[in-house]
Design an enzyme around this catalytic site. Sequence first.
Site: not given
Ligand code: AP5
Length: 213
Positions: A173, A88, A13, A127, A162
């Site tokens: 997660r 979410r 994402k 990552r 992270r």
């Molecule tokens: P990346 O683009 O970083 O993936 P992502 O989908 O953004 O993953 P996140 O882990 O950031 O999502 P998340 O939803 O768990 O965490 P968030 O920060 O929102 O890609 C991942 C890896 O793959 C990278 O290394 C990239 O280079 C690689 N990659 C990407 N595309 C690729 C491709 N096509 N081919 C090869 N490699 C590729 O949330 C963190 C925490 O915050 C949550 O656990 C929760 O505690 C809290 N939180 C956040 N939002 C909320 C909410 N709305 N409500 C409640 N708690 C929340």
Amino acid sequence: MRIILLGPPGAGKGTVSNLLKNHDGSVHISTGDILRNAVKEGTPLGQKAKEYMDRGDLVPDSLIIDMMEERLKEPDCQKGFMFDGFPRTIPQAEALGELLSKIGMKLDVVINLDIGKDVVLDRLTTRRTCSNASCQAIYNVKSMPPKQEGICDKCGSPVIQRSDETEEAILNRLETYNNQTAPLIDYYDQKGMLKSTAALSSDEVVKDILAAL
Ligand code: AP5
């Protein structure tokens, strides 16, 4: 554009949002990035959120909804937005619906990044993220390493893993995603707003999103 990016942790994402950043001036809003910033700065929100995030649990809906209400009022949202990690849960989606109708905005589409568990696990364990809170560029030691090992290409800060990237937190997660976030796929499908893509290449995902708009 006004879109929501849905998908499990590691689906890409953040990566796709960065690729779309210069498309039409729409702002990338990642609740994860906002929360990590708040934790780093030790704000009251960050202090409350940290323990949930480190465990891989969701931060309570009320905190997220208040935070996003404030964020949506900022003028940069007028040009459009890409929500990454929000909503979410069903209550967050309902609150977003109310918020948008209050300010007279409509979503264009909800994109579901439909990626398998094996790919997600592989991506998350490899990552790396820029440690500079105002940068947070995303890398991957396999598919997208920084030019100089351990150093961010964009701002020169150290690139780190992270604190929610332990195997235990990653598995939690994924389970949290399946239980609390995956129901949003049906929620938006029933509203006729959902488009899914199973593309593995980020460029293909971007093409699918632009075609869906
Ligand atoms: P990346 O683009 O970083 O993936 P992502 O989908 O953004 O993953 P996140 O882990 O950031 O999502 P998340 O939803 O768990 O965490 P968030 O920060 O929102 O890609 C991942 C890896 O793959 C990278 O290394 C990239 O280079 C690689 N990659 C990407 N595309 C690729 C491709 N096509 N081919 C090869 N490699 C590729 O949330 C963190 C925490 O915050 C949550 O656990 C929760 O505690 C809290 N939180 C956040 N939002 C909320 C909410 N709305 N409500 C409640 N708690 C929340």
